[in-house]
Design a protein around this motif. Structure first.
Motif, PDB file in Angstrom:
ATOM      1  N   LYS A   8      14.425 -18.169   4.264  1.00  0.00           N
ATOM      2  CA  LYS A   8      14.256 -17.271   2.853  1.00  0.00           C
ATOM      3  C   LYS A   8      14.307 -18.166   1.586  1.00  0.00           C
ATOM      4  O   LYS A   8      14.026 -17.639   0.670  1.00  0.00           O
ATOM      5  CB  LYS A   8      14.853 -16.197   2.959  1.00  0.00           C
ATOM      6  N   SER A   9      14.616 -19.392   1.651  1.00  0.00           N
ATOM      7  CA  SER A   9      14.480 -20.225   0.670  1.00  0.00           C
ATOM      8  C   SER A   9      13.088 -20.404  -0.108  1.00  0.00           C
ATOM      9  O   SER A   9      13.110 -20.779  -1.306  1.00  0.00           O
ATOM     10  CB  SER A   9      15.333 -21.600   0.818  1.00  0.00           C
ATOM     11  N   PHE A  10      12.177 -20.473   0.638  1.00  0.00           N
ATOM     12  CA  PHE A  10      10.753 -20.583   0.213  1.00  0.00           C
ATOM     13  C   PHE A  10      10.157 -19.383  -0.757  1.00  0.00           C
ATOM     14  O   PHE A  10       9.091 -19.254  -1.090  1.00  0.00           O
ATOM     15  CB  PHE A  10       9.757 -21.006   1.064  1.00  0.00           C
ATOM     16  N   LEU A  11      11.110 -18.189  -0.658  1.00  0.00           N
ATOM     17  CA  LEU A  11      10.521 -17.098  -1.672  1.00  0.00           C
ATOM     18  C   LEU A  11      10.539 -17.483  -3.043  1.00  0.00           C
ATOM     19  O   LEU A  11      11.365 -18.052  -3.325  1.00  0.00           O
ATOM     20  CB  LEU A  11      11.518 -15.879  -1.185  1.00  0.00           C
ATOM     21  N   LYS A  12       9.516 -17.033  -3.540  1.00  0.00           N
ATOM     22  CA  LYS A  12       9.242 -17.208  -5.052  1.00  0.00           C
ATOM     23  C   LYS A  12       8.927 -16.157  -5.795  1.00  0.00           C
ATOM     24  O   LYS A  12       8.692 -14.965  -5.139  1.00  0.00           O
ATOM     25  CB  LYS A  12       8.372 -18.308  -5.338  1.00  0.00           C
ATOM     26  N   GLU A  13       8.913 -15.996  -7.116  1.00  0.00           N
ATOM     27  CA  GLU A  13       8.433 -14.828  -7.799  1.00  0.00           C
ATOM     28  C   GLU A  13       7.213 -14.523  -7.691  1.00  0.00           C
ATOM     29  O   GLU A  13       6.191 -15.377  -7.589  1.00  0.00           O
ATOM     30  CB  GLU A  13       8.882 -15.052  -9.245  1.00  0.00           C
ATOM     31  N   GLY A  14       6.776 -13.340  -7.496  1.00  0.00           N
ATOM     32  CA  GLY A  14       5.555 -12.779  -7.454  1.00  0.00           C
ATOM     33  C   GLY A  14       5.257 -12.295  -6.072  1.00  0.00           C
ATOM     34  O   GLY A  14       3.983 -11.934  -5.676  1.00  0.00           O
ATOM     35  N   ASP A  15       5.917 -12.962  -4.945  1.00  0.00           N
ATOM     36  CA  ASP A  15       5.772 -12.556  -3.805  1.00  0.00           C
ATOM     37  C   ASP A  15       6.064 -10.983  -3.325  1.00  0.00           C
ATOM     38  O   ASP A  15       7.077 -10.232  -4.037  1.00  0.00           O
ATOM     39  CB  ASP A  15       6.877 -13.397  -2.727  1.00  0.00           C
ATOM     40  N   THR A  16       5.267 -10.332  -2.422  1.00  0.00           N
ATOM     41  CA  THR A  16       5.642  -8.910  -2.026  1.00  0.00           C
ATOM     42  C   THR A  16       6.399  -8.892  -0.706  1.00  0.00           C
ATOM     43  O   THR A  16       5.453  -9.612   0.417  1.00  0.00           O
ATOM     44  CB  THR A  16       4.259  -8.345  -2.037  1.00  0.00           C
ATOM     45  N   VAL A  27      10.936   2.113   4.750  1.00  0.00           N
ATOM     46  CA  VAL A  27      10.398   0.864   4.686  1.00  0.00           C
ATOM     47  C   VAL A  27       9.475   0.657   3.350  1.00  0.00           C
ATOM     48  O   VAL A  27       8.384   1.482   3.539  1.00  0.00           O
ATOM     49  CB  VAL A  27      10.036   0.164   5.713  1.00  0.00           C
ATOM     50  N   THR A  28       9.642   0.130   2.382  1.00  0.00           N
ATOM     51  CA  THR A  28       8.662   0.007   1.440  1.00  0.00           C
ATOM     52  C   THR A  28       8.402  -1.317   0.906  1.00  0.00           C
ATOM     53  O   THR A  28       9.406  -1.985   0.922  1.00  0.00           O
ATOM     54  CB  THR A  28       9.213   0.912   0.239  1.00  0.00           C
ATOM     55  N   PRO A  29       7.440  -1.726   0.285  1.00  0.00           N
ATOM     56  CA  PRO A  29       6.914  -3.236  -0.304  1.00  0.00           C
ATOM     57  C   PRO A  29       7.565  -3.109  -1.580  1.00  0.00           C
ATOM     58  O   PRO A  29       7.662  -2.128  -2.492  1.00  0.00           O
ATOM     59  CB  PRO A  29       5.455  -3.045  -0.198  1.00  0.00           C
ATOM     60  N   VAL A  30       7.926  -4.219  -2.067  1.00  0.00           N
ATOM     61  CA  VAL A  30       8.438  -4.438  -3.127  1.00  0.00           C
ATOM     62  C   VAL A  30       8.244  -6.083  -3.769  1.00  0.00           C
ATOM     63  O   VAL A  30       7.693  -6.580  -2.927  1.00  0.00           O
ATOM     64  CB  VAL A  30      10.175  -4.383  -3.538  1.00  0.00           C
ATOM     65  N   LYS A  31       7.953  -6.072  -5.326  1.00  0.00           N
ATOM     66  CA  LYS A  31       7.381  -7.476  -5.570  1.00  0.00           C
ATOM     67  C   LYS A  31       8.910  -8.083  -6.319  1.00  0.00           C
ATOM     68  O   LYS A  31       9.492  -7.727  -6.935  1.00  0.00           O
ATOM     69  CB  LYS A  31       6.591  -7.016  -6.645  1.00  0.00           C
ATOM     70  N   ILE A  32       9.088  -9.320  -5.984  1.00  0.00           N
ATOM     71  CA  ILE A  32      10.000 -10.190  -6.660  1.00  0.00           C
ATOM     72  C   ILE A  32       9.607 -10.513  -7.881  1.00  0.00           C
ATOM     73  O   ILE A  32       8.723 -11.005  -8.181  1.00  0.00           O
ATOM     74  CB  ILE A  32      10.395 -11.486  -5.626  1.00  0.00           C
ATOM     75  N   HIS A  45       9.529  -1.844  -7.802  1.00  0.00           N
ATOM     76  CA  HIS A  45       8.637  -0.939  -6.724  1.00  0.00           C
ATOM     77  C   HIS A  45       7.342  -0.712  -7.383  1.00  0.00           C
ATOM     78  O   HIS A  45       6.677  -0.019  -6.834  1.00  0.00           O
ATOM     79  CB  HIS A  45       9.443   0.425  -6.549  1.00  0.00           C
ATOM     80  N   ASN A  46       6.946  -1.215  -8.512  1.00  0.00           N
ATOM     81  CA  ASN A  46       5.616  -1.111  -9.036  1.00  0.00           C
ATOM     82  C   ASN A  46       4.648  -1.880  -8.259  1.00  0.00           C
ATOM     83  O   ASN A  46       4.013  -2.906  -8.810  1.00  0.00           O
ATOM     84  CB  ASN A  46       5.731  -1.295 -10.429  1.00  0.00           C
ATOM     85  N   VAL A  47       4.212  -1.708  -7.168  1.00  0.00           N
ATOM     86  CA  VAL A  47       3.094  -2.264  -6.447  1.00  0.00           C
ATOM     87  C   VAL A  47       2.323  -1.393  -6.101  1.00  0.00           C
ATOM     88  O   VAL A  47       2.548  -0.213  -5.665  1.00  0.00           O
ATOM     89  CB  VAL A  47       3.740  -3.149  -5.202  1.00  0.00           C
ATOM     90  N   PRO A  48       0.924  -1.722  -5.372  1.00  0.00           N
ATOM     91  CA  PRO A  48      -0.175  -0.544  -5.192  1.00  0.00           C
ATOM     92  C   PRO A  48       0.387   0.043  -4.040  1.00  0.00           C
ATOM     93  O   PRO A  48      -0.107   1.309  -3.721  1.00  0.00           O
ATOM     94  CB  PRO A  48      -1.339  -1.388  -5.094  1.00  0.00           C
ATOM     95  N   ASN A  54       7.872   4.601  -9.055  1.00  0.00           N
ATOM     96  CA  ASN A  54       8.776   4.817 -10.253  1.00  0.00           C
ATOM     97  C   ASN A  54      10.369   4.536 -10.090  1.00  0.00           C
ATOM     98  O   ASN A  54      10.836   4.879 -10.856  1.00  0.00           O
ATOM     99  CB  ASN A  54       8.558   6.323 -10.895  1.00  0.00           C
ATOM    100  N   ALA A  55      10.619   4.053  -8.854  1.00  0.00           N
ATOM    101  CA  ALA A  55      11.937   3.734  -8.697  1.00  0.00           C
ATOM    102  C   ALA A  55      12.271   2.714  -9.654  1.00  0.00           C
ATOM    103  O   ALA A  55      11.642   1.635  -9.985  1.00  0.00           O
ATOM    104  CB  ALA A  55      12.058   3.524  -7.104  1.00  0.00           C
ATOM    105  N   PRO A  56      13.809   2.713  -9.883  1.00  0.00           N
ATOM    106  CA  PRO A  56      14.082   1.759 -10.668  1.00  0.00           C
ATOM    107  C   PRO A  56      14.227   0.202 -10.099  1.00  0.00           C
ATOM    108  O   PRO A  56      14.359   0.100  -8.863  1.00  0.00           O
ATOM    109  CB  PRO A  56      15.544   2.098 -11.224  1.00  0.00           C
ATOM    110  N   ASP A  57      14.034  -0.924 -10.942  1.00  0.00           N
ATOM    111  CA  ASP A  57      14.195  -2.157 -10.224  1.00  0.00           C
ATOM    112  C   ASP A  57      15.534  -2.411  -9.889  1.00  0.00           C
ATOM    113  O   ASP A  57      16.624  -1.690 -10.329  1.00  0.00           O
ATOM    114  CB  ASP A  57      14.124  -3.229 -11.461  1.00  0.00           C
TER     115      ASP A  57
END
Length: 70
Positions: A8-16, A27-32, A45-48, A54-57
């Protein structure tokens, strides 16, 4: 639930990615948004495809990530 077997060390900002939401165990998608440390991430949680946009970060650990969202 621990399904992602790759490093998981290759996860970066902007990945879903997919996580299990703590409130209703869905199970829900989130954006880093930000990588806070080696094992913790700030996600939004603001992904399409999210059913709860509207869930909080929240701050999650890398062990909370189930898989990449496709």
């Amino acid at each position: 639930m621990k399904f992602l077997l790759e490093f998981k060390s290759f996860l970066k900002e902007g990945d879903t990615v997919l996580i299990e939401y703590w409130y209703n165990d869905m199970v829900t998608p989130v954006k880093i948004v930000e990588k806070l440390s080696k094992v913790s991430y700030k996600v939004t949680h603001n992904v399409p495809n999210s059913k709860i946009p509207n869930a909080p970060d929240e701050i999650i650990k890398s062990s909370d990530i189930i898989d990449f969202s496709r």
